[in-house]
Design a protein around this motif. Structure first.
Motif: not given
Length: 214
Positions: A109-113
């Motif tokens: 979703l955001f490019g980061r976990a």
């Protein structure tokens, strides 16, 4: 759209237009949580159950260097959030996405976990599988980061008639204050190797708690 997402769209399709105006009188403790977030410079802040975007905008104003992210299951609420974020001039700082709090892929979703700060404000009481949402939130906290929560308490030091009236009214909006919230936060902290903090606010009206990931 999941079953719960459809329910939330139904609840807020029209209410979303007056949500912030009405909720400020009884969603107590939100602004204190925001004031205490203190993300590191350039840090990432995720709100789970971001609703109208009101809280993320407040975080953005309090912490202008923070990168802001919000996830919500309701497309109707996200439409309002997108408009509010744009009106606040934060369209380039806030990333919003549709997702189920009980299980979403933050990387997709955001490019980061992971995020330096994750917070949930008066959303666990609206999520049927709220313990799954708590686990998901804890999994999104980066090492050295924090999960912060505020939600309805059990009204234990307020008159019994108040509790009956409030809980009856909240039930009409699919809101159920979680009696086991404090215990769940403490158990999640142990399971994740973090430290828990929980306290009662306003004579039991609200619970403020969270997990510091070590």
């Amino acid at each position: 759209m999941s079953g719960h997402g459809a329910v939330m769209d139904g609840v807020y399709r029209y209410q979303r237009h007056i949500y912030d105006l009405t909720r400020k009188y009884y969603l107590l403790g939100r602004d204190g949580l925001i004031a205490d977030l203190a993300p590191p410079p350039g840090g990432a802040v995720l709100e789970i159950g971001c609703g109208t975007g009101r809280n993320l905008i407040a975080v953005g104003r309090a912490w202008p260097q923070a990168r802001l992210y919000g996830v919500d299951i309701s497309d109707a609420m996200l439409d309002t959030a997108q408009a509010s974020v744009a009106k606040a001039g934060m369209g380039d700082r806030v990333m919003l996405a549709q997702g189920d709090a009980c299980g979403f892929d933050a990387q997709a979703l955001f490019g980061r976990a992971m995020f330096d700060r994750v917070f949930i404000s008066y959303a666990l009481s609206m999520i049927p599988d709220w313990e799954a949402a708590l686990r998901q939130a804890a999994a999104c906290v980066a090492p050295g980061g924090r999960l912060d929560i505020v939600d309805f308490g059990q009204q234990d030091r307020l008159p019994g008639v108040w509790k009956r009236l409030l809980f009856g009214w909240l039930g009409a909006f699919h809101v159920t204050p979680r009696r086991e919230l404090a215990l769940a936060i403490e158990a999640m902290a142990r399971a994740s190797g973090g430290a828990a903090h929980v306290r009662s606010l306003y004579r039991g009206y609200a619970v403020r708690g969270g997990i510091i990931r070590l």
